[in-house]
Motif scaffolding. Structure first.
Motif, PDB file in Angstrom:
ATOM      1  N   HIS A  76       0.869  -1.181   0.000  1.00 23.72           N
ATOM      2  CA  HIS A  76       0.000   0.000   0.000  1.00 23.72           C
ATOM      3  C   HIS A  76       0.903   1.227   0.000  1.00 23.72           C
ATOM      4  O   HIS A  76       1.979   1.228   0.592  1.00 23.72           O
ATOM      5  N   TYR A  92       0.928   3.937   1.501  1.00 26.75           N
ATOM      6  CA  TYR A  92       1.285   4.490   2.819  1.00 26.75           C
ATOM      7  C   TYR A  92       2.547   3.786   3.328  1.00 26.75           C
ATOM      8  O   TYR A  92       3.535   4.437   3.691  1.00 26.75           O
ATOM      9  N   PHE A 136       2.023   8.035  14.229  1.00 20.40           N
ATOM     10  CA  PHE A 136       1.418   8.760  13.109  1.00 20.40           C
ATOM     11  C   PHE A 136       0.336   7.901  12.476  1.00 20.40           C
ATOM     12  O   PHE A 136       0.584   6.769  12.085  1.00 20.40           O
ATOM     13  N   ALA A 169      -4.761   7.025   6.543  1.00 17.76           N
ATOM     14  CA  ALA A 169      -5.512   6.064   5.711  1.00 17.76           C
ATOM     15  C   ALA A 169      -6.991   5.967   6.047  1.00 17.76           C
ATOM     16  O   ALA A 169      -7.755   5.415   5.263  1.00 17.76           O
ATOM     17  N   PRO A 193     -10.210   7.974   8.968  1.00 19.76           N
ATOM     18  CA  PRO A 193     -10.363   9.002  10.001  1.00 19.76           C
ATOM     19  C   PRO A 193      -9.922   8.505  11.380  1.00 19.76           C
ATOM     20  O   PRO A 193     -10.233   7.386  11.771  1.00 19.76           O
ATOM     21  N   GLN A 198      -1.482  13.101  12.481  1.00 16.79           N
ATOM     22  CA  GLN A 198      -2.333  12.486  11.468  1.00 16.79           C
ATOM     23  C   GLN A 198      -2.027  13.059  10.095  1.00 16.79           C
ATOM     24  O   GLN A 198      -1.707  14.243   9.955  1.00 16.79           O
ATOM     25  N   GLY A 199      -2.151  12.199   9.091  1.00 19.80           N
ATOM     26  CA  GLY A 199      -2.025  12.644   7.707  1.00 19.80           C
ATOM     27  C   GLY A 199      -3.209  12.150   6.912  1.00 19.80           C
ATOM     28  O   GLY A 199      -3.915  11.231   7.318  1.00 19.80           O
ATOM     29  N   TYR A 200      -3.405  12.803   5.784  1.00 15.06           N
ATOM     30  CA  TYR A 200      -4.494  12.428   4.876  1.00 15.06           C
ATOM     31  C   TYR A 200      -3.935  12.410   3.460  1.00 15.06           C
ATOM     32  O   TYR A 200      -3.023  13.190   3.127  1.00 15.06           O
ATOM     33  N   GLY A 201      -4.493  11.565   2.650  1.00 20.27           N
ATOM     34  CA  GLY A 201      -4.088  11.560   1.252  1.00 20.27           C
ATOM     35  C   GLY A 201      -4.769  10.433   0.523  1.00 20.27           C
ATOM     36  O   GLY A 201      -5.724   9.834   1.023  1.00 20.27           O
ATOM     37  N   MET A 202      -4.279  10.159  -0.660  1.00 15.48           N
ATOM     38  CA  MET A 202      -4.824   9.085  -1.495  1.00 15.48           C
ATOM     39  C   MET A 202      -3.679   8.447  -2.266  1.00 15.48           C
ATOM     40  O   MET A 202      -2.698   9.127  -2.585  1.00 15.48           O
ATOM     41  N   THR A 203      -3.846   7.191  -2.611  1.00 16.40           N
ATOM     42  CA  THR A 203      -2.876   6.512  -3.463  1.00 16.40           C
ATOM     43  C   THR A 203      -2.548   7.412  -4.667  1.00 16.40           C
ATOM     44  O   THR A 203      -1.380   7.539  -5.064  1.00 16.40           O
ATOM     45  N   ASP A 240     -13.669  13.282  -1.150  1.00 18.08           N
ATOM     46  CA  ASP A 240     -13.784  13.503   0.292  1.00 18.08           C
ATOM     47  C   ASP A 240     -14.303  14.921   0.527  1.00 18.08           C
ATOM     48  O   ASP A 240     -14.036  15.825  -0.261  1.00 18.08           O
ATOM     49  N   ARG A 292     -17.227  11.497   3.311  1.00 14.81           N
ATOM     50  CA  ARG A 292     -16.727  10.922   2.056  1.00 14.81           C
ATOM     51  C   ARG A 292     -17.926  10.765   1.135  1.00 14.81           C
ATOM     52  O   ARG A 292     -18.927  10.197   1.560  1.00 14.81           O
ATOM     53  N   LYS A 322     -17.533   9.665  -2.200  1.00 14.52           N
ATOM     54  CA  LYS A 322     -17.276   8.663  -3.247  1.00 14.52           C
ATOM     55  C   LYS A 322     -17.768   7.292  -2.786  1.00 14.52           C
ATOM     56  O   LYS A 322     -18.137   7.109  -1.625  1.00 14.52           O
ATOM     57  N   LYS A 331     -13.724   2.067   3.380  1.00 13.58           N
ATOM     58  CA  LYS A 331     -12.434   1.767   4.001  1.00 13.58           C
ATOM     59  C   LYS A 331     -12.659   0.834   5.171  1.00 13.58           C
ATOM     60  O   LYS A 331     -13.352   1.199   6.126  1.00 13.58           O
ATOM     61  N   GLN A 366      -8.765  -0.435   1.209  1.00 10.96           N
ATOM     62  CA  GLN A 366      -9.819  -0.107   0.260  1.00 10.96           C
ATOM     63  C   GLN A 366     -10.731  -1.293  -0.012  1.00 10.96           C
ATOM     64  O   GLN A 366     -10.262  -2.399  -0.277  1.00 10.96           O
TER      65      GLN A 366
HETATM   66  P1  AYL Z   1      -6.063   5.210  -0.074  1.00  9.83           P
HETATM   67  N1  AYL Z   1      -8.922  10.925   7.449  1.00  9.83           N
HETATM   68  C1  AYL Z   1     -10.034  10.583   6.768  1.00  9.83           C
HETATM   69  N2  AYL Z   1     -10.013   9.834   5.660  1.00  9.83           N
HETATM   70  C2  AYL Z   1      -8.833   9.443   5.196  1.00  9.83           C
HETATM   71  C3  AYL Z   1      -7.614   9.778   5.837  1.00  9.83           C
HETATM   72  C4  AYL Z   1      -7.691  10.556   7.032  1.00  9.83           C
HETATM   73  N3  AYL Z   1      -6.614  10.892   7.733  1.00  9.83           N
HETATM   74  N4  AYL Z   1      -6.600   9.266   5.118  1.00  9.83           N
HETATM   75  C5  AYL Z   1      -7.156   8.624   4.065  1.00  9.83           C
HETATM   76  N5  AYL Z   1      -8.500   8.705   4.123  1.00  9.83           N
HETATM   77  C6  AYL Z   1      -9.476   8.110   3.212  1.00  9.83           C
HETATM   78  O1  AYL Z   1      -5.801   5.557  -1.486  1.00  9.83           O
HETATM   79  C7  AYL Z   1     -10.062   9.143   2.262  1.00  9.83           C
HETATM   80  O2  AYL Z   1     -11.383   8.799   1.940  1.00  9.83           O
HETATM   81  O3  AYL Z   1      -5.148   5.998   0.923  1.00  9.83           O
HETATM   82  C8  AYL Z   1      -9.148   9.023   1.071  1.00  9.83           C
HETATM   83  O4  AYL Z   1      -9.706   9.510  -0.133  1.00  9.83           O
HETATM   84  O5  AYL Z   1      -6.080   3.763   0.276  1.00  9.83           O
HETATM   85  C9  AYL Z   1      -8.930   7.544   1.021  1.00  9.83           C
HETATM   86  O6  AYL Z   1      -8.826   7.146   2.384  1.00  9.83           O
HETATM   87  C10 AYL Z   1      -7.674   7.171   0.261  1.00  9.83           C
HETATM   88  O7  AYL Z   1      -7.474   5.809   0.343  1.00  9.83           O
HETATM   89  C11 AYL Z   1      -0.697   9.768   5.236  1.00  9.83           C
HETATM   90  C12 AYL Z   1      -0.688   8.412   5.475  1.00  9.83           C
HETATM   91  C13 AYL Z   1      -2.337   9.384   3.530  1.00  9.83           C
HETATM   92  C14 AYL Z   1      -1.506   7.571   4.766  1.00  9.83           C
HETATM   93  C15 AYL Z   1      -2.329   8.030   3.775  1.00  9.83           C
HETATM   94  C16 AYL Z   1      -3.197   7.058   3.098  1.00  9.83           C
HETATM   95  C17 AYL Z   1      -3.297   7.198   1.645  1.00  9.83           C
HETATM   96  C18 AYL Z   1      -3.848   5.990   0.911  1.00  9.83           C
HETATM   97  C19 AYL Z   1      -1.529  10.252   4.251  1.00  9.83           C
HETATM   98  O8  AYL Z   1       0.093  10.598   5.950  1.00  9.83           O
END
Ligand code: AYL
Length: 521
Positions: free
Chosen positions: A223, A225, A292, A295, A297, A316-321, A402, A417, A419, A423, A428
């Motif tokens: 994955h 991440y 940390f 992936a 919430p 915490q981090g947020y993102g997408m593949t 999102d 979300r 879409k 999760k 996924q």
């Molecule tokens: P994929 N909070 C809420 N939803 C999240 C979060 C979060 N912190 N991170 C990912 N998602 C959801 O491609 C959101 O719906 O992720 C997003 O569009 O498997 C979807 O997951 C993406 O799914 C980091 C560490 C990002 C890990 C990631 C995960 C990215 C891969 C940033 O610092």
């Protein structure tokens, strides 16, 4: 309105990612790069770099050329990292498959990606050989040893010169992980070397790297991440990556204590265990500085409970593949930023928040779909221009699916979300795949799958099923049928029978009606 990162832009090196991870090699050559947390096996940066060269030489000698796609289906070990970067060093593209996948799921990915070879481990050979056969692949290499299969150590014995490949990092693909994005089945996410390198330096700018010596890699390298945030970033800063093949709470705690890992990346379900399980108190976790989560919430109260219990920072981090993957993160130094948020936009990125109904650009404090743009975005979905066009717009913004709110300080919260994607524990689950599978059941006339929250607040896949007239069908039968055919994280965990699936005039499933129905329960 466009929201810009509050950080100054960072320079993006033009090296490929397998070179970035070895920057400063002369200084770090004797330092451990990779430690197997289970066996204790240690690989120094010098040994790692040499092995990557050898594997690239062996692949070139066997006729693999720039742009060839090679599958990797294995748990986290030091050999995984050697394999991944050896593939890239040979100019090839790695498509990484979920270690829990069935043979059919692996075959589906290998076929779609056009993979020409597969790397796996002896314990996965039943599935790997079956998948390779289905995908027409004859070269199945093992990272350990298995009769009748060429092993990684056989390949590393190659004495041919390492190939000299020139990279156009903005064009050449490095990895092809699979993601369903906002809709449909899993698709190959085309990530260039530049996208990977960009995200490493973008996120690096928000970290206190002087405090990172040993990183725990329990999140899977297949994955993005695990691959980028845990492995590649840690290597690029010369830290030591301690690998674990799967999550197991006592082993996880033992490895943190034994190797004194100071930074540990998790998905939210691990935080639940850390907050609640009594055995946590039996381990010395004092080395841990930052935990940390990403992936999915992270619940703020849960994060506070873990912080109180362990005493480390929680970020915490947020993102997408599709963003390689991080677009937002709480900087290490910003203890003032609430842990329930995803922090700030990473450098070199801009965001828009767009009204879900009208498409109008919104401002501070307003809730809408989050759109992101930056050098870390995918170039598109493999062989799928329609899905690419539906996700990446003509201005270069990626539509995340999102829902976010950005406050007056630029702090971003993910609040919903919209879409299809479900999760489960950070993995996924594409509903479209489960719906297609359900429709193959002779007693099912129609089906729709959405994510619902179980008693523990965990998101789980739920199927709405319309049985064929006169069919007798139980919820258990539906769940078993699916469970026998998919990886465990994709199991249907709740079933409800309906007379009809709500659909639009054009025949699309009205997921929002199903969600509203759930909300009203
Ligand atoms: P994929 N909070 C809420 N939803 C999240 C979060 C979060 N912190 N991170 C990912 N998602 C959801 O491609 C959101 O719906 O992720 C997003 O569009 O498997 C979807 O997951 C993406 O799914 C980091 C560490 C990002 C890990 C990631 C995960 C990215 C891969 C940033 O610092």
């Amino acid at each position: 309105m466009v929201f810009r990162s509050s950080y100054p832009d960072v320079d993006i090196p033009t090296q490929p990612v397998h070179e970035l991870i070895f920057r400063g090699l002369s200084e770090k050559a004797d330092r451990p790069a990779l430690i197997d947390g289970i066996s204790g096996l240690t690989v120094t940066y010098g040994e790692f770099a040499a092995a990557v060269d050898r594997l690239a030489a062996a692949l070139a000698e066997r006729g693999f050329v720039k742009g060839d796609v090679i599958g990797v289906f294995a748990p986290n070990t030091p050999a995984y990292a050697i394999t991944l970067h050896g593939i890239l060093r040979a100019g090839a593209v790695a498509t990484t498959a979920n270690a829990l996948y069935t043979a059919e799921e692996v075959a589906g990915q290998l076929t779609d990606a056009g993979a020409k070879a597969l790397f796996t481990v002896s314990a996965f050979l039943d599935r790997a050989d079956a998948a390779a056969k289905l995908a027409g692949i004859t070269d199945v290499f093992v990272l350990d040893k298995a009769d009748g299969h060429t092993s990684l150590s056989d390949l590393l014995a190659c004495t041919a010169p390492a190939p000299s490949i020139s990279f156009d990092t903005a064009e050449d693909l490095a990895v092809l992980p699979y993601s369903s994005g906002t809709t449909g089945r899993a698709k190959g996410v085309m990530l260039t070397h530049r996208a990977l390198v960009a995200n490493i330096v973008q996120t690096d700018a928000m970290m206190d790297t002087t405090n990172i010596e040993r990183v725990l890699a329990v999140l899977p390298f297949f994955h993005i991440y695990g691959m980028q945030v845990t492995l590649n970033h840690a290597l690029a800063i010369g830290a030591t990556v301690v690998t674990m093949p799967k999550f197991d709470l006592p082993e996880f705690l033992r490895v943190i204590a034994e190797y004194r890992t100071d930074r540990v990346y998790i998905a939210p379900p691990v935080a639940v265990a850390l907050a609640k399980h009594p055995i946590v108190d039996s381990y010395d976790l004092s080395a841990l500085k930052v935990l940390f989560s990403g992936a999915a919430p992270l619940d703020e109260e849960l994060a506070e409970a873990v912080h109180k219990r362990l005493g480390c920072k929680i970020k915490q981090g947020y993102g997408m593949t599709e963003m390689a993957p991080v677009s937002h993160t709480i900087p290490d130094s910003r203890d003032d930023i609430a842990i329930g948020t995803v922090g700030l936009i990473v450098p070199n990125m801009v965001n828009k928040v767009v009204d879900l109904a009208t498409g109008e650009e919104l401002g501070v404090g307003e809730r809408g779909e989050l759109w992101c743009k930056g050098p870390n975005l995918m170039t598109g979905y493999l062989n799928n221009p329609e899905a690419t066009a539906a996700t990446l717009d003509s201005d270069g913004f990626l539509h995340t699916g999102d829902v976010a709110v950005i406050d007056e300080n630029g702090i971003v919260s993910i609040v919903d979300r919209v879409k299809e994607l479900i999760k489960y524990k950070g993995y996924q689950v594409p509903p479209a795949e489960l719906e297609a599978l359900l429709l193959t059941h002779p007693a099912i006339a129609d089906a729709a799958v959405i994510g619902v929250h179980d008693a523990e607040g965990e998101e789980v896949p739920k199927a709405f099923v319309v049985p064929q007239a006169a069919a007798t069908l139980t919820a258990d039968e539906v769940m078993t049928f699916v469970a026998e055919r998919v990886a465990p994280h994709k199991k249907i965990r709740v079933v409800e029978f309906l007379d009809a699936i709500p659909k639009s005039a054009s025949g699309k499933i009205l997921r929002k009606d199903l969600r509203a129905r759930e909300a009203a329960r």
